[in-house]
Structure formats: structure tokens, C-alpha cells
Scaffold this active site. Structure first.
Site, PDB file in Angstrom:
ATOM      1  N   ASP A 148       0.808  -1.217   0.000  1.00 32.37           N
ATOM      2  CA  ASP A 148       0.000   0.000   0.000  1.00 32.37           C
ATOM      3  C   ASP A 148       0.842   1.269   0.000  1.00 32.37           C
ATOM      4  OD1 ASP A 148       0.954  -0.389   2.586  1.00 32.37           O
ATOM      5  OD2 ASP A 148      -1.003  -0.807   3.450  1.00 32.37           O
ATOM      6  N   ASN A 190      -7.331  -2.790  14.610  1.00 27.43           N
ATOM      7  CA  ASN A 190      -8.732  -3.064  14.232  1.00 27.43           C
ATOM      8  C   ASN A 190      -8.861  -4.303  13.334  1.00 27.43           C
ATOM      9  OD1 ASN A 190      -7.733  -2.222  11.787  1.00 27.43           O
ATOM     10  ND2 ASN A 190      -9.090  -0.469  11.553  1.00 27.43           N
ATOM     11  N   HIS A 194      -7.227  -4.792  10.448  1.00 24.41           N
ATOM     12  CA  HIS A 194      -7.013  -4.586   9.016  1.00 24.41           C
ATOM     13  C   HIS A 194      -5.733  -5.286   8.551  1.00 24.41           C
ATOM     14  CE1 HIS A 194      -4.661  -0.494   9.457  1.00 24.41           C
ATOM     15  NE2 HIS A 194      -3.843  -1.515   9.595  1.00 24.41           N
ATOM     16  N   GLU A 249      -9.622  -1.918   5.536  1.00 16.93           N
ATOM     17  CA  GLU A 249     -10.212  -1.624   6.837  1.00 16.93           C
ATOM     18  C   GLU A 249     -11.428  -2.529   7.086  1.00 16.93           C
ATOM     19  OE1 GLU A 249      -8.510   0.014   8.725  1.00 16.93           O
ATOM     20  OE2 GLU A 249      -7.887   1.991   8.013  1.00 16.93           O
TER      21      GLU A 249
HETATM   22  P1  PGA Z   1       2.338  -1.375  12.689  1.00 14.72           P
HETATM   23  O1  PGA Z   1       1.144  -1.355  11.620  1.00 14.72           O
HETATM   24  O2  PGA Z   1       3.289  -2.421  12.226  1.00 14.72           O
HETATM   25  O3  PGA Z   1       2.928  -0.008  12.637  1.00 14.72           O
HETATM   26  O4  PGA Z   1       1.713  -1.707  13.999  1.00 14.72           O
HETATM   27  C1  PGA Z   1       0.608  -2.552  11.168  1.00 14.72           C
HETATM   28  C2  PGA Z   1      -0.569  -2.304  10.253  1.00 14.72           C
HETATM   29  O5  PGA Z   1      -1.321  -1.345  10.467  1.00 14.72           O
HETATM   30  O6  PGA Z   1      -0.755  -3.103   9.320  1.00 14.72           O
END
Ligand code: PGA
Length: 255
Positions: free
Chosen positions: A67, A136, A138, A143
Site C-alpha cells: 500500500d 482493528n 485490518h 479496513e
Molecule cells: P504497525 O502497523 O506495524 O505499525 O503496527 C501494522 C498495520 O497497520 O498493518
């Protein structure tokens, strides 16, 4: 799907990097699916160590990132282009021409997303996809509520995700509202998945991902349908799991 619990993020990274390195050694012209965020940084450090100290060769590897924020130019220090360059690409011998990160500045985003999907297919498909997980649930920027069959497209970021990521920006106003993300269907097409999570903040999402019902409300639960998925967590992220899990991943033995 299997779950492997390690003592700390460094031990998780060693295992994740070992699984990725195994693919690169077995298939030097492989396609890696890469992720950003704080979690995979330690894995990238270990891949860099394997390259510099053990000669792991990325010269024929192709990569596709999950992404990118819409409207952040590649040179912005919070863009995922910049992140990948700083945390991995500049320290290994991957050919920059073979690295792909979605273009957050694309004028025609739907056309770009179709092109990105085509490039993945043209490269032969992703051999191993690295994933983080949001608090959450995702995966990439899919999302809660994202179609489990979705393809690369633009998504509006959840407010909670923007708040989680605000720590990297000067103010909440600067956190982008949109991102281009591989879809869940795109991710599920990879031949192997490695999902990483550490810290207590991920414990609930990990419990649902490993032990809950498959639901678009927790997109990561879809990995239960993947034939070759390894979820690597530290003790804090594993703290809400109710079942016992083996200490070693089967995939290491089977490959
Ligand atoms: P993080 O993010 O590794 O910074 O916790 C993970 C994500 O949101 O996929």
C-alpha cells in the site's frame, strides 16, 4: 494456518526473515510481497544482515508493496516509498527497477490499480507476502468491512488507523485520509503468507484472527482460508489466545 509464538520481536523477525530467505534461496527470481509499519522493520534488519553477512542475493528478486498513502510524494519521509528505501532497498542488492510500491500520486487511480494488479500477474504472482495487522484487524489498508474478495483500489482510512499512524506525522491534520491498497483477494492470491504482530495492542485482533469466525469486520480473519499462512506473534500479542500452539512452524519442515 499456523500460529507461532516467539519471546520478543527480534525472535519473531529471525523466523520471518528465515522463511523469506528460504523462498529467495529456493527461487532466486521470486516475487516478494512487502509491508510497511513499525512491525516489519526488525525483519528487514535481519534480511539486511542475511544479505551482508551471509550473501543472501536479491539481485533477481521482484517486490510489490501492499500500500501507499494517496497524495504523499515518494520523497516524503512518511511515504511508503521512502520507508522501503530507508529500511530495506538501499541496504540490499535488489534492482530498484524490480521494486514496486503503489503510486500515491497517480492521476488516474483506478487505471493505476488495474496496472498494479497486471504487473503482479506478469511477474508470476507473489511467492511470499509479509503482512502486519492493524489493531482493528485490518491487513494492508483493507479496513473493517472491506470485501474479502477485493482487489487493489483506493480506500478511506479509518479514524482509528489515522490515530494509530499519527505518531509518525507532525499533526493529525497531516495524516492522509486515503490510501491505495492491494485488496484482500490480491493478498490471498500469494502462495504463502507471513503475518506479524507484536505488543498487547494487537492481542485482541490476533485472538479474533486466529480463533474467531471469518468476517469482513476483521479482515485479517480471512487468512484462515489460506493454505500456507504463518502467523508469528510475540507473547504480548498472543496473550488473549485460548489454544496451545506448537513452538515450531510446520512450513519449515515441509518446504
Ligand atoms: P504497525 O502497523 O506495524 O505499525 O503496527 C501494522 C498495520 O497497520 O498493518
Amino acid at each position: 494456518m499456523e500460529v507461532v509464538i516467539r519471546d520478543n520481536p527480534e525472535a519473531m523477525a529471525k523466523l520471518a526473515a528465515e522463511l523469506i530467505a528460504e523462498v529467495v534461496r529456493r527461487k532466486p527470481k521470486c516475487v516478494l510481497g512487502l509491508a510497511t509499519g513499525s512491525t516489519p522493520v526488525v525483519t528487514y534488519k535481519e534480511l539486511i544482515r542475511l544479505h551482508t553477512q551471509e550473501g543472501l542475493d536479491f539481485s533477481r528478486v521482484t517486490s510489490f508493496n501492499l500500500d501507499e498513502y494517496v497524495s504523499l510524494p515518494p520523497e516524503h519521509d512518511q511515504s511508503y516509498h521512502y520507508f522501503m528505501h530507508e529500511n530495506l532497498f538501499k541496504s540490499i542488492n535488489i534492482n530498484p527497477k524490480n521494486t514496486h510500491v503503489p503510486d500515491g500520486m497517480a492521476k488516474d487511480i483506478p487505471a493505476f490499480c488495474r496496472w498494479y494488479e497486471e504487473q503482479i500477474v506478469k511477474a508470476g504472482g507473489v511467492d511470499v507476502q509479509l503482512l502486519g495487522i492493524g489493531s482493528n484487524g485490518h491487513i494492508a489498508f483493507n479496513e473493517p468491512g472491506s470485501s474479502l474478495g477485493s482487489r487493489t483500489r483506493v480506500k478511506t482510512l479509518d479514524e482509528g488507523t489515522r490515530q494509530d499512524n499519527a505518531r509518525f506525522f507532525k499533526s493529525m491534520n497531516e495524516v492522509p485520509k486515503y490510501a491505495i491498497t492491494m485488496g484482500i483477494g490480491t493478498i490471498m492470491d500469494a502462495r504463502q503468507l507471513i503475518l506479524l504482530a507484536n505488543g498487547a495492542g494487537k492481542a485482541e485482533a490476533i485472538q479474533k484472527t486466529c480463533e474467531g469466525p471469518i468476517t469482513a469486520i476483521v479482515p485479517a480473519t480471512v487468512v484462515q482460508l489460506h493454505p500456507k499462512a504463518t502467523i508469528i506473534v510475540d507473547k504480548a500479542a498472543a496473550s488473549k489466545l485460548s489454544r496451545e500452539y506448537p513452538a515450531e512452524p510446520r512450513v519449515l519442515v515441509l518446504q
